[in-house]
Write an enzyme that holds these catalytic residues in place. Sequence first.
Site, PDB file in Angstrom:
ATOM      1  N   GLU A  41       0.855  -1.194   0.000  1.00  0.00           N
ATOM      2  CA  GLU A  41       0.000   0.000   0.000  1.00  0.00           C
ATOM      3  C   GLU A  41       0.888   1.240   0.000  1.00  0.00           C
ATOM      4  O   GLU A  41       1.687   1.426   0.912  1.00  0.00           O
ATOM      5  CB  GLU A  41      -0.911  -0.005   1.235  1.00  0.00           C
ATOM      6  CG  GLU A  41      -1.766   1.243   1.355  1.00  0.00           C
ATOM      7  CD  GLU A  41      -2.519   1.309   2.693  1.00  0.00           C
ATOM      8  OE1 GLU A  41      -2.879   0.251   3.246  1.00  0.00           O
ATOM      9  OE2 GLU A  41      -2.721   2.436   3.183  1.00  0.00           O
ATOM     10  N   ARG A  45       0.664  10.404   1.046  1.00  0.00           N
ATOM     11  CA  ARG A  45       1.107  11.363   2.053  1.00  0.00           C
ATOM     12  C   ARG A  45       2.289  12.168   1.554  1.00  0.00           C
ATOM     13  O   ARG A  45       2.792  13.046   2.248  1.00  0.00           O
ATOM     14  CB  ARG A  45       1.490  10.638   3.354  1.00  0.00           C
ATOM     15  CG  ARG A  45       0.283  10.011   3.994  1.00  0.00           C
ATOM     16  CD  ARG A  45       0.621   9.241   5.252  1.00  0.00           C
ATOM     17  NE  ARG A  45      -0.458   8.324   5.524  1.00  0.00           N
ATOM     18  CZ  ARG A  45      -0.447   7.412   6.471  1.00  0.00           C
ATOM     19  NH1 ARG A  45       0.597   7.291   7.261  1.00  0.00           N
ATOM     20  NH2 ARG A  45      -1.480   6.607   6.627  1.00  0.00           N
ATOM     21  N   LYS A 129     -10.838  -1.344   6.412  1.00  0.00           N
ATOM     22  CA  LYS A 129      -9.631  -1.034   7.178  1.00  0.00           C
ATOM     23  C   LYS A 129     -10.080  -0.610   8.583  1.00  0.00           C
ATOM     24  O   LYS A 129     -11.021   0.172   8.720  1.00  0.00           O
ATOM     25  CB  LYS A 129      -8.898   0.118   6.490  1.00  0.00           C
ATOM     26  CG  LYS A 129      -7.775   0.753   7.303  1.00  0.00           C
ATOM     27  CD  LYS A 129      -6.996   1.744   6.445  1.00  0.00           C
ATOM     28  CE  LYS A 129      -6.076   2.624   7.278  1.00  0.00           C
ATOM     29  NZ  LYS A 129      -4.726   2.717   6.722  1.00  0.00           N
TER      30      LYS A 129
HETATM   31  C1  3PG Z   1      -1.656   3.484   8.023  1.00  0.00           C
HETATM   32  O1  3PG Z   1      -1.931   4.446   7.331  1.00  0.00           O
HETATM   33  O2  3PG Z   1      -2.194   2.409   7.857  1.00  0.00           O
HETATM   34  C2  3PG Z   1      -0.720   3.643   9.135  1.00  0.00           C
HETATM   35  O3  3PG Z   1      -0.125   4.881   9.135  1.00  0.00           O
HETATM   36  C3  3PG Z   1       0.310   2.586   9.250  1.00  0.00           C
HETATM   37  O4  3PG Z   1       0.555   2.562  10.571  1.00  0.00           O
HETATM   38  P1  3PG Z   1       1.974   2.294  11.233  1.00  0.00           P
HETATM   39  O5  3PG Z   1       2.935   3.246  10.577  1.00  0.00           O
HETATM   40  O6  3PG Z   1       1.725   2.547  12.688  1.00  0.00           O
HETATM   41  O7  3PG Z   1       2.323   0.882  10.952  1.00  0.00           O
END
Ligand code: 3PG
Length: 209
Positions: A41, A45, A129
């Site tokens: 994924e 950002r 999600k």
């Molecule tokens: C996401 O968008 O799914 C999260 O930012 C991923 O989370 P993590 O960086 O805490 O693993």
Amino acid sequence: MSDVKSPLFECQIVPVITIDALEQAEPLALALQSASFTALEVTFRTAHAAEAIKLMKQACPTIHIGAGTITGAAQFDAACDAGSDFLVSPGTSSALFELFETVNVPVFPGVASASEAIAAFERGYSAQKFFPAGAIGGSAALKALVAPLAQISFMPTGGISDKNMQEYLDLPNVVAVGGSWMIDKFALAQGDWDALTAYAEQKMWPQQK
Ligand code: 3PG
């Protein structure tokens, strides 16, 4: 469209990637493919997301390259134009649901409560999600949703690591977990792709080893 049995979940662990430098995209995808991940994924950002998805799809045509952090039409359009294999959002809105209804790739709308999960299910999304998983009760919260929401499956992300991922994967309503814990930031910055693969493989344990 939501497809719980998607081959997307062959590996059950989905790296969530933020691309700071476009030249990282292709070698990073190849390094994660070498570590046996079958879906990645790429978050919207940074400004590189759409171009990174295109490059990753060219480099790794047999794995699923999706777009994350879809929060509005701009990201949605760019993600679709880039040929994203699936879409993920951190949350939902009426406008986002309307956009999602126009695509034929799997979409995982973000939810953080039973009410949001039911609303997304009513729109046709049986795989969602669960975000930000760690901050909203973690695996205990998801476990509590199994009985009342038996028809809904979740891909939790946010605060998941090799230390707690199994707690999530052991639940009957979890189809996959996502996150960034398996990406070695130092190896990424150095462009040490062999080290990045080795670290990712180590952080998939015990699920994949
Ligand atoms: C996401 O968008 O799914 C999260 O930012 C991923 O989370 P993590 O960086 O805490 O693993």
